[in-house]
Design a protein around this motif. Sequence first.
Motif, PDB file in Angstrom:
ATOM      1  N   PRO A  14      64.577  -1.609  73.753  1.00 34.33           N
ATOM      2  CA  PRO A  14      63.481  -2.392  74.564  1.00 34.33           C
ATOM      3  C   PRO A  14      63.816  -1.947  75.872  1.00 34.33           C
ATOM      4  O   PRO A  14      64.892  -1.651  76.334  1.00 34.33           O
ATOM      5  N   TYR A  15      62.762  -2.310  76.837  1.00 35.44           N
ATOM      6  CA  TYR A  15      62.787  -2.056  78.197  1.00 35.44           C
ATOM      7  C   TYR A  15      63.359  -3.049  78.911  1.00 35.44           C
ATOM      8  O   TYR A  15      62.685  -4.244  78.799  1.00 35.44           O
ATOM      9  N   PHE A  16      64.036  -2.821  79.744  1.00 35.11           N
ATOM     10  CA  PHE A  16      64.332  -3.603  80.970  1.00 35.11           C
ATOM     11  C   PHE A  16      63.105  -3.541  82.151  1.00 35.11           C
ATOM     12  O   PHE A  16      62.857  -2.325  82.314  1.00 35.11           O
ATOM     13  N   ARG A  17      62.752  -4.615  82.615  1.00 34.40           N
ATOM     14  CA  ARG A  17      61.465  -4.452  83.608  1.00 34.40           C
ATOM     15  C   ARG A  17      61.789  -5.340  84.682  1.00 34.40           C
ATOM     16  O   ARG A  17      62.266  -6.630  84.566  1.00 34.40           O
ATOM     17  N   ALA A  18      61.269  -4.770  85.884  1.00 38.31           N
ATOM     18  CA  ALA A  18      61.561  -5.585  86.993  1.00 38.31           C
ATOM     19  C   ALA A  18      60.390  -5.487  88.046  1.00 38.31           C
ATOM     20  O   ALA A  18      60.074  -4.230  88.087  1.00 38.31           O
ATOM     21  N   SER A  19      59.894  -6.393  88.540  1.00 41.00           N
ATOM     22  CA  SER A  19      58.713  -6.233  89.552  1.00 41.00           C
ATOM     23  C   SER A  19      58.902  -7.436  90.464  1.00 41.00           C
ATOM     24  O   SER A  19      59.454  -8.528  90.334  1.00 41.00           O
ATOM     25  N   ALA A  20      58.400  -7.105  91.902  1.00 43.20           N
ATOM     26  CA  ALA A  20      58.581  -7.974  92.796  1.00 43.20           C
ATOM     27  C   ALA A  20      57.292  -7.690  93.898  1.00 43.20           C
ATOM     28  O   ALA A  20      56.886  -6.662  94.037  1.00 43.20           O
ATOM     29  N   GLN A  21      56.875  -8.845  94.322  1.00 42.60           N
ATOM     30  CA  GLN A  21      56.128  -8.728  95.402  1.00 42.60           C
ATOM     31  C   GLN A  21      56.920  -9.327  96.679  1.00 42.60           C
ATOM     32  O   GLN A  21      57.516 -10.329  96.831  1.00 42.60           O
ATOM     33  N   VAL A  22      56.753  -8.634  97.658  1.00 44.59           N
ATOM     34  CA  VAL A  22      57.368  -8.584  99.005  1.00 44.59           C
ATOM     35  C   VAL A  22      56.384  -8.640 100.098  1.00 44.59           C
ATOM     36  O   VAL A  22      55.364  -7.940 100.080  1.00 44.59           O
ATOM     37  N   LEU A  23      56.559  -9.519 101.131  1.00 44.90           N
ATOM     38  CA  LEU A  23      55.821  -9.554 102.227  1.00 44.90           C
ATOM     39  C   LEU A  23      56.634  -9.340 103.452  1.00 44.90           C
ATOM     40  O   LEU A  23      57.603  -9.718 103.801  1.00 44.90           O
ATOM     41  N   VAL A  24      56.037  -8.133 104.257  1.00 46.60           N
ATOM     42  CA  VAL A  24      56.678  -7.272 105.234  1.00 46.60           C
ATOM     43  C   VAL A  24      55.879  -7.729 106.683  1.00 46.60           C
ATOM     44  O   VAL A  24      54.626  -7.503 106.538  1.00 46.60           O
ATOM     45  N   PRO A  25      56.435  -8.396 107.351  1.00 43.04           N
ATOM     46  CA  PRO A  25      55.968  -8.777 108.600  1.00 43.04           C
ATOM     47  C   PRO A  25      55.440  -7.770 109.549  1.00 43.04           C
ATOM     48  O   PRO A  25      55.732  -6.443 109.172  1.00 43.04           O
ATOM     49  N   PRO A  26      54.476  -7.686 110.406  1.00 41.83           N
ATOM     50  CA  PRO A  26      54.219  -6.740 111.334  1.00 41.83           C
ATOM     51  C   PRO A  26      55.174  -6.021 111.947  1.00 41.83           C
ATOM     52  O   PRO A  26      56.189  -6.525 112.298  1.00 41.83           O
ATOM     53  N   VAL A  27      55.243  -4.530 111.720  1.00 41.08           N
ATOM     54  CA  VAL A  27      56.318  -3.830 112.429  1.00 41.08           C
ATOM     55  C   VAL A  27      55.821  -3.286 113.752  1.00 41.08           C
ATOM     56  O   VAL A  27      54.838  -2.315 113.707  1.00 41.08           O
ATOM     57  N   LEU A  28      56.624  -3.931 114.684  1.00 40.76           N
ATOM     58  CA  LEU A  28      55.932  -3.585 116.059  1.00 40.76           C
ATOM     59  C   LEU A  28      56.222  -2.264 116.647  1.00 40.76           C
ATOM     60  O   LEU A  28      55.472  -1.856 117.538  1.00 40.76           O
ATOM     61  N   LYS A  29      57.393  -1.530 116.065  1.00 36.29           N
ATOM     62  CA  LYS A  29      57.618  -0.224 116.693  1.00 36.29           C
ATOM     63  C   LYS A  29      57.406   0.796 115.752  1.00 36.29           C
ATOM     64  O   LYS A  29      56.759   0.438 114.663  1.00 36.29           O
ATOM     65  N   LYS A  30      57.613   2.059 116.204  1.00 35.65           N
ATOM     66  CA  LYS A  30      57.410   3.292 115.491  1.00 35.65           C
ATOM     67  C   LYS A  30      58.552   3.244 114.233  1.00 35.65           C
ATOM     68  O   LYS A  30      59.528   4.258 114.586  1.00 35.65           O
ATOM     69  N   GLU A  31      58.452   2.420 113.554  1.00 36.84           N
ATOM     70  CA  GLU A  31      59.652   2.407 112.539  1.00 36.84           C
ATOM     71  C   GLU A  31      59.020   2.486 111.145  1.00 36.84           C
ATOM     72  O   GLU A  31      57.943   2.206 110.726  1.00 36.84           O
ATOM     73  N   ILE A  32      59.943   3.142 110.216  1.00 31.21           N
ATOM     74  CA  ILE A  32      59.569   3.312 108.844  1.00 31.21           C
ATOM     75  C   ILE A  32      60.446   2.462 107.966  1.00 31.21           C
ATOM     76  O   ILE A  32      61.695   2.554 108.228  1.00 31.21           O
ATOM     77  N   TRP A  33      59.807   1.678 107.125  1.00 32.71           N
ATOM     78  CA  TRP A  33      60.732   0.728 106.247  1.00 32.71           C
ATOM     79  C   TRP A  33      60.282   0.923 104.908  1.00 32.71           C
ATOM     80  O   TRP A  33      59.096   0.897 104.647  1.00 32.71           O
ATOM     81  N   THR A  34      61.274   1.037 104.035  1.00 39.83           N
ATOM     82  CA  THR A  34      60.947   1.324 102.571  1.00 39.83           C
ATOM     83  C   THR A  34      61.554   0.110 102.086  1.00 39.83           C
ATOM     84  O   THR A  34      62.632  -0.245 102.107  1.00 39.83           O
ATOM     85  N   VAL A  35      60.760  -0.254 100.869  1.00 39.37           N
ATOM     86  CA  VAL A  35      61.264  -1.504  99.866  1.00 39.37           C
ATOM     87  C   VAL A  35      61.062  -1.037  98.633  1.00 39.37           C
ATOM     88  O   VAL A  35      60.178  -0.331  98.127  1.00 39.37           O
ATOM     89  N   GLY A  36      62.104  -1.198  97.952  1.00 41.79           N
ATOM     90  CA  GLY A  36      62.302  -0.617  96.485  1.00 41.79           C
ATOM     91  C   GLY A  36      63.446  -0.983  95.781  1.00 41.79           C
ATOM     92  O   GLY A  36      64.422  -1.889  96.372  1.00 41.79           O
ATOM     93  N   TRP A  37      63.591  -0.470  94.640  1.00 47.77           N
ATOM     94  CA  TRP A  37      64.929  -0.723  93.906  1.00 47.77           C
ATOM     95  C   TRP A  37      65.912   0.228  93.718  1.00 47.77           C
ATOM     96  O   TRP A  37      65.798   1.482  93.892  1.00 47.77           O
ATOM     97  N   ILE A  38      67.157  -0.065  93.749  1.00 47.88           N
ATOM     98  CA  ILE A  38      68.621   0.698  93.862  1.00 47.88           C
ATOM     99  C   ILE A  38      69.359   0.069  92.416  1.00 47.88           C
ATOM    100  O   ILE A  38      69.316  -1.063  92.371  1.00 47.88           O
ATOM    101  N   GLN A  39      69.574   1.053  91.544  1.00 46.19           N
ATOM    102  CA  GLN A  39      70.532   0.608  90.402  1.00 46.19           C
ATOM    103  C   GLN A  39      71.768   1.369  90.512  1.00 46.19           C
ATOM    104  O   GLN A  39      71.686   2.660  90.562  1.00 46.19           O
ATOM    105  N   ALA A  40      72.751   0.851  89.947  1.00 43.16           N
ATOM    106  CA  ALA A  40      73.948   1.319  89.588  1.00 43.16           C
ATOM    107  C   ALA A  40      74.316   1.057  88.227  1.00 43.16           C
ATOM    108  O   ALA A  40      74.266  -0.302  87.617  1.00 43.16           O
ATOM    109  N   CYS A  41      75.127   2.054  87.554  1.00 42.25           N
ATOM    110  CA  CYS A  41      75.647   1.412  86.192  1.00 42.25           C
ATOM    111  C   CYS A  41      77.159   1.122  86.516  1.00 42.25           C
ATOM    112  O   CYS A  41      77.963   1.577  87.191  1.00 42.25           O
ATOM    113  N   ASN A  42      77.445  -0.050  85.796  1.00 45.59           N
ATOM    114  CA  ASN A  42      78.846  -0.767  86.016  1.00 45.59           C
ATOM    115  C   ASN A  42      79.697  -0.359  84.982  1.00 45.59           C
ATOM    116  O   ASN A  42      81.117  -0.427  84.928  1.00 45.59           O
TER     117      ASN A  42
END
Length: 266
Positions: free
Chosen positions: A46-74
């Motif tokens: 069967p599938y493992f599934r993950a989903s998230a809704q995230v609120l990022v405030p106004p980015v005032l500078k010339k910046e790039i932000w990435t929101v996402g998933w990182i996974q590791a095998c333990n």
Amino acid sequence: MGCVQSGSCKPRFCDSITVLELNASIDQNPTTIDESSDVVLRYRTPYFRASAQVLVPPVLKKEIWTVGWIQACNQMDFFNHYGNEGLSSWELSDLRAGHVAALSDSDGVSYPWYGSTSEIFTVVGPTRRDTQLTVSMNDNFHPSVTWSVPIATVGSPAQLTGIRRDQRFTTWLVARNEGSGEVTLLRTLRWRMRVRIDVDPCQPLGQRAQLLEPLLQEQPQVLPKNEPIPLNALDKPNANDAQMLIWRPSSAQPIMVIPPKYTPTP
């Protein structure tokens, strides 16, 4: 939640990134078995599934932000038993030897991210308004296991008697400043996938394998406190490229059947 690397990140901005909703589950259906091939047994978890809704405030500078998933095998215990002949094992040598605590489970291209489509969302500043975004991922196993021992010649009889698999993963929801490399941990998940299949190779094809357990997998845990991401979870090799198939005969030395794809650069 908080910044975990030094750099130009303003803590107030990091702390204002908000997880509005988080869902993590493993589908409530058993592993399925496919005996349609006379060369390999296939199964699908069967599938493992993950989903998230995230609120990022106004980015005032010339910046790039990435929101996402990182996974590791333990942990990866993946054994295919062939009666008295021996067993084959897919192994992560550094993890097995305890040299590392985890290995990246990236797609092998989008390090450190698990994937590059629904798994990440990029916010390019400056922005005037809040950005509400959704990132999602899924993972499962769909391997093929040879009926005969891995080093057997074509047409050898079926000797597979059982499959035992137990893997553990940590999955992080992360926001990263692409300029500074600064990482903000938003949530940390743990999940596990187990498979136990018994096989009677004397039975006709289509009637050999039986799923013993589990009929339903344990559900993922959302940790109350974030865990740091090991360095090995952020860079090469990923688990798929680092794994190798070893044949361990009962009365002889182990044989590497399939070497790892990843060769470290000197």
